[in-house]
Design a protein around this motif. Structure first.
Motif, PDB file in Angstrom:
ATOM      1  N   SER A   5      15.317 -11.336  -5.262  1.00 53.82           N
ATOM      2  CA  SER A   5      14.114 -11.904  -5.874  1.00 53.82           C
ATOM      3  C   SER A   5      14.477 -13.015  -6.864  1.00 53.82           C
ATOM      4  O   SER A   5      13.672 -13.906  -7.107  1.00 53.82           O
ATOM      5  CB  SER A   5      13.289 -10.825  -6.565  1.00 53.82           C
ATOM      6  N   ALA A   8      14.404 -16.186  -4.977  1.00 57.78           N
ATOM      7  CA  ALA A   8      13.030 -16.583  -4.666  1.00 57.78           C
ATOM      8  C   ALA A   8      12.335 -17.170  -5.892  1.00 57.78           C
ATOM      9  O   ALA A   8      11.426 -17.989  -5.750  1.00 57.78           O
ATOM     10  CB  ALA A   8      12.240 -15.394  -4.133  1.00 57.78           C
ATOM     11  N   LEU A   9      12.758 -16.768  -7.090  1.00 57.71           N
ATOM     12  CA  LEU A   9      12.148 -17.263  -8.321  1.00 57.71           C
ATOM     13  C   LEU A   9      12.900 -18.430  -8.946  1.00 57.71           C
ATOM     14  O   LEU A   9      12.455 -18.987  -9.950  1.00 57.71           O
ATOM     15  CB  LEU A   9      12.025 -16.130  -9.338  1.00 57.71           C
ATOM     16  N   THR A  13      13.964 -23.467  -5.704  1.00 61.08           N
ATOM     17  CA  THR A  13      13.437 -22.992  -4.415  1.00 61.08           C
ATOM     18  C   THR A  13      12.048 -22.373  -4.505  1.00 61.08           C
ATOM     19  O   THR A  13      11.425 -22.128  -3.478  1.00 61.08           O
ATOM     20  CB  THR A  13      14.391 -21.954  -3.800  1.00 61.08           C
ATOM     21  N   ARG A  14      11.582 -22.131  -5.700  1.00 58.07           N
ATOM     22  CA  ARG A  14      10.310 -21.430  -5.900  1.00 58.07           C
ATOM     23  C   ARG A  14       9.138 -22.272  -5.388  1.00 58.07           C
ATOM     24  O   ARG A  14       9.081 -23.472  -5.583  1.00 58.07           O
ATOM     25  CB  ARG A  14      10.162 -21.144  -7.393  1.00 58.07           C
ATOM     26  N   ARG A  15       8.221 -21.610  -4.737  1.00 60.27           N
ATOM     27  CA  ARG A  15       7.021 -22.276  -4.219  1.00 60.27           C
ATOM     28  C   ARG A  15       5.764 -21.895  -5.008  1.00 60.27           C
ATOM     29  O   ARG A  15       4.677 -22.357  -4.726  1.00 60.27           O
ATOM     30  CB  ARG A  15       6.806 -21.908  -2.754  1.00 60.27           C
ATOM     31  N   LEU A  17       4.357 -18.688  -8.160  1.00 63.46           N
ATOM     32  CA  LEU A  17       4.647 -17.446  -8.878  1.00 63.46           C
ATOM     33  C   LEU A  17       4.253 -16.233  -8.051  1.00 63.46           C
ATOM     34  O   LEU A  17       3.286 -16.279  -7.295  1.00 63.46           O
ATOM     35  CB  LEU A  17       3.887 -17.423 -10.197  1.00 63.46           C
ATOM     36  N   ASP A 120      13.576 -21.633 -16.592  1.00 61.75           N
ATOM     37  CA  ASP A 120      13.230 -22.972 -16.108  1.00 61.75           C
ATOM     38  C   ASP A 120      13.638 -24.030 -17.125  1.00 61.75           C
ATOM     39  O   ASP A 120      14.176 -25.079 -16.759  1.00 61.75           O
ATOM     40  CB  ASP A 120      11.717 -23.096 -15.898  1.00 61.75           C
ATOM     41  N   ARG A 169       6.984 -28.323 -10.443  1.00 63.57           N
ATOM     42  CA  ARG A 169       6.803 -26.898 -10.141  1.00 63.57           C
ATOM     43  C   ARG A 169       6.699 -26.103 -11.442  1.00 63.57           C
ATOM     44  O   ARG A 169       5.839 -25.235 -11.600  1.00 63.57           O
ATOM     45  CB  ARG A 169       8.002 -26.415  -9.301  1.00 63.57           C
ATOM     46  N   ASP A 173       3.504 -23.817 -12.774  1.00 62.58           N
ATOM     47  CA  ASP A 173       3.680 -22.379 -12.982  1.00 62.58           C
ATOM     48  C   ASP A 173       3.457 -21.998 -14.442  1.00 62.58           C
ATOM     49  O   ASP A 173       2.846 -20.957 -14.732  1.00 62.58           O
ATOM     50  CB  ASP A 173       5.070 -21.940 -12.520  1.00 62.58           C
TER      51      ASP A 173
END
Length: 190
Positions: A5, A8-9, A13-15, A17, A120, A169, A173
């Motif tokens: 995960s 993925a976060l 690469t995050r798309r 939340l 981030d 991004r 978010d």
């Protein structure tokens, strides 16, 4: 071993939340972000400024890549970059140093989202440092009429290109976490 995960976060690469970080946005969705508290409206205004600044720098680079004069690029991009770097760094310092800790206390369930936003900031600050170094190298090359000035400009342009999607991004978010919280807890966040 890293948690799948985590990948993925990752900002690169995050798309978007995951649902567990969007529970406040579900309560106060974007289409209702109208009469916001002053802090939330200012937050969105700052983010709009960063988006606009990014678009302005992208436009300058595009003009140069399309055959524009490198002196014009230098004259316009270096001050724009300097302003962008200073404002974004200052904004992140205030968020991470003041607002995020306060928000975590007000709404403990948002802790994972705040942690993500802080990570981030670390990633973005790495990009800001690279942008600074690339901008400085381009400026020095132009100031000394170095033969590699166009190469330095291209490196700076590539760094801007690489960093923009991550910044955009992050801004989206962050808004999805912070703006509903400010609205819903308006008496506690000023």
């Amino acid at each position: 071993m890293s948690d799948p995960s985590d990948e993925a976060l990752a900002l690169a690469t995050r798309r978007g939340l995951p649902p567990e970080m969007l529970y406040l946005r579900e309560e106060y969705p974007r289409d209702r972000w109208t009469a916001l508290p002053e802090v939330a409206a200012f937050w969105l205004q700052m983010h709009a400024g960063f988006r606009g600044h990014q678009a302005h720098m992208d436009g300058l680079v595009s003009q140069w890549r399309a055959g524009g004069d490198i002196r014009d690029l230098h004259r316009q991009l270096i001050p724009a970059l300097q302003s962008f770097l200073q404002h974004l760094d200052g904004h992140h310092r205030i968020e991470s140093g003041q607002y995020f800790p306060m928000m975590r206390k007000i709404e403990p369930r948002i802790g994972a989202g705040i942690d993500l936003l802080d990570r981030d900031h670390d990633v973005i600050h790495g990009t800001l440092d690279t942008l600074f170094q690339s901008g400085l190298a381009f400026h020095q090359a132009m100031s000394s009429n170095a033969p590699d000035a166009a190469d330095r400009a291209a490196r700076l342009a590539d760094t801007l290109d690489a960093g923009a999607p991550q910044l955009l991004r992050h801004l989206e978010d962050e808004e999805d976490i912070v703006i509903p919280l400010i609205h819903l807890r308006r008496d506690q966040i000023r």
